[in-house]
Design an enzyme around this catalytic site. Structure first.
Site, PDB file in Angstrom:
ATOM      1  N   ARG A 190      43.881   1.329  87.845  1.00 37.10           N
ATOM      2  CA  ARG A 190      44.179   1.696  86.463  1.00 37.10           C
ATOM      3  C   ARG A 190      44.847   0.522  85.749  1.00 37.10           C
ATOM      4  NH1 ARG A 190      46.286   8.020  87.113  1.00 37.10           N
ATOM      5  NH2 ARG A 190      44.440   8.711  88.275  1.00 37.10           N
TER       6      ARG A 190
ATOM      7  N   ARG B 215      54.495   3.081  88.186  1.00 40.39           N
ATOM      8  CA  ARG B 215      53.274   2.942  87.379  1.00 40.39           C
ATOM      9  C   ARG B 215      52.647   1.592  87.688  1.00 40.39           C
ATOM     10  NH1 ARG B 215      51.648   6.149  83.466  1.00 40.39           N
ATOM     11  NH2 ARG B 215      53.727   7.054  83.240  1.00 40.39           N
TER      12      ARG B 215
ATOM     13  N   GLU C 255      56.368  12.740  87.755  1.00 38.53           N
ATOM     14  CA  GLU C 255      55.050  13.294  88.071  1.00 38.53           C
ATOM     15  C   GLU C 255      54.450  12.638  89.317  1.00 38.53           C
ATOM     16  OE1 GLU C 255      50.514  12.817  86.671  1.00 38.53           O
ATOM     17  OE2 GLU C 255      52.015  12.640  85.082  1.00 38.53           O
TER      18      GLU C 255
ATOM     19  N   SER D   9      48.655  16.171  89.625  1.00 32.33           N
ATOM     20  CA  SER D   9      48.103  16.891  88.478  1.00 32.33           C
ATOM     21  C   SER D   9      46.932  17.746  88.940  1.00 32.33           C
ATOM     22  CB  SER D   9      47.623  15.925  87.387  1.00 32.33           C
ATOM     23  OG  SER D   9      48.716  15.290  86.765  1.00 32.33           O
TER      24      SER D   9
ATOM     25  N   ARG E  54      53.335   5.878  95.080  1.00 33.17           N
ATOM     26  CA  ARG E  54      54.306   6.561  94.220  1.00 33.17           C
ATOM     27  C   ARG E  54      55.131   7.561  95.007  1.00 33.17           C
ATOM     28  NH1 ARG E  54      53.167   9.245  88.318  1.00 33.17           N
ATOM     29  NH2 ARG E  54      52.647   7.067  87.872  1.00 33.17           N
TER      30      ARG E  54
END
Length: 443
Positions: free
Chosen positions: A278, A293, A367, A370, A408
């Site tokens: 990403r 991130r 987070e 998801s 993460r």
């Protein structure tokens, strides 16, 4: 992608969905272009029918053995008269072709604009999705686990990792620029352990493991809804018209694109472990510290393709969320589940639940998972269909959820399991994958 008939009949709801989800979508222009498209199609269908019938008549008039030729003779026409009729019909056919050609050119233009506008339409959220502008207005549903209190000054994951020699951000940046890192030694073992735990959990729960490409054709990115809106977040290989995926969801969801499945084979439940890429474009200054991130990570992703049934989709949504919670609970990490608000939903999602895990260095929940359901939004783009018991062809429903994403998840593991001497207690669920070791950094 939504059904254009649904958009026509629910234009106000679609306009509201665009506002609620904060997507730019010109519904009025789409409806106008759709009207042009339908009118052109009707005109072309009429002209093409006349052209086809004219071609058939010419063939008959030029064949002395045809019924039309004999009928013409029976009315008193001579061969020369019939030949003249054929020539006149040919002229009419030529005139029709001259009328059709500019309409076809116009139709191509209109269809191109129609297709582009259709790609911008968001799917309305379900009724129980909270209204909100961004992630600060997501609604907490439940919490699990107790947030620990330390009797010493805790360190963040970067300080812990650097002291143990298992995380090296500086050299990662040297190799590949910002938002990159290197893991070493026990951090690598811990990274692979959480991925293995997630895979083993999913396989035990009946999901089929699949090894999928992470470099896919751009049509697949459009089909799953990541393009055109998320194009700036993807790493592109323009020379080959390929894109690196940001999640194995893309490849797993598109496995059966352009296929018609048997209802008896649904639901299809798959899981894949893959690297994810990403660009994080536009995220400058946001969550830039440490491993939160980053540009490259590994993820175990679960995907479900099921019947076109809202209640079944909701049931499976609860199931995949429970699968992810089971892994976090096995790691004994405190977390909460939030119902994501409209402004934080993606274009195609009708509802999404996030799992946020407690991260001491962030002073709150971050987070980590998801879980999304799309109904037939992705399936329409992918032409992913099935034949039901009545032999009707219907679009499938699709769902997906993170099972685990690392590194993460190493943030809460390292920070929550740290000890006063700087060592890390290995979570019990991961010890079998680390040869039974109980600690990292302690002799």
């Amino acid at each position: 992608m939504l059904d254009i008939k649904f958009i026509r009949e629910n234009a106000d709801a679609v306009r509201q969905a665009a506002r609620d989800k904060r997507f730019t979508c010109d519904v009025d222009r789409l409806l106008a272009v759709d009207a042009d498209r339908r009118q052109l199609q009707q005109e072309l269908d009429t002209l093409r029918t006349r052209s086809r019938e004219g071609g058939e008549r010419i063939g008959q008039l030029r064949n002395p053995k045809s019924g039309a030729y004999r009928e013409a003779l029976a009315t008193g026409k001579s061969a020369e008269d019939i030949k003249a009729d054929a020539a006149q019909t040919q002229q009419e056919l030529n005139d029709l072709k001259q009328q059709i050609k500019p309409l076809e050119e116009r139709e191509r233009e209109v269809l191109a604009e129609f297709d582009q506008l259709m790609l911008t339409v968001p799917q309305p959220a379900d009724a129980d999705v909270p209204l909100g502008a961004d992630d600060t207005q997501n609604v907490e549903i439940r919490r699990w686990g107790e947030v620990p209190r330390f009797d010493f000054e805790p360190k963040d994951h970067v300080a812990l990792g650097e002291a143990l020699g298992i995380i090296d951000i500086e050299r990662g940046v040297k190799l590949a620029g910002t938002r990159n890192y290197t893991l070493r030694g026990d951090a690598v073992l811990l990274h692979h352990a959480v991925l293995r735990l997630a895979m083993d959990t999913m396989i035990a729960r009946g999901f089929t493991p699949v090894q999928v490409p992470v470099l896919v054709r751009e049509e697949i990115m459009y089909g799953t809804g990541y393009f055109p809106g998320g194009r700036d977040q993807a790493y592109l290989c323009e020379r080959d018209n390929l894109s690196l995926v940001g999640t194995a969801e893309v490849s797993l969801t598109a496995l059966h694109a352009d296929e018609i499945l048997d209802e008896a084979d649904l639901p299809i439940k798959t899981v894949a472990m893959s690297p994810c890429f990403r660009r994080e474009a536009g995220a400058a200054g946001k969550d830039t510290y440490g491993l939160y991130r980053i540009h490259l990570f590994d993820k175990v992703e679960q995907v479900v393709v099921c019947r076109n049934d809202v209640e079944e989709s909701k049931r499976l949504h609860a199931e995949i969320l429970a699968n992810a919670e089971a892994v976090v609970q096995a790691l004994e990490l405190p977390y909460r589940v939030v119902n994501v608000c409209t402004g934080d939903l993606g274009q195609g999602q009708v509802q999404k639940f996030d799992i946020e895990t407690w991260m001491p260095s962030r002073g709150g929940y971050g987070e980590t998972h998801s879980a999304s359901r799309f109904y037939e939004f992705q399936a329409r783009r992918l032409k992913l269909r099935y034949r039901d018991a009545d032999r009707r062809t219907r679009f499938c429903h699709t769902l997906n959820n993170t099972v685990i994403a690392s590194p993460r998840v190493l943030i809460p593991i390292l920070e929550l399991y740290q000890n006063a001497d700087g060592s890390i207690t290995v979570p019990k669920a991961l010890r079998p994958y680390l040869g039974g070791r109980e600690y990292i950094g302690r002799a």
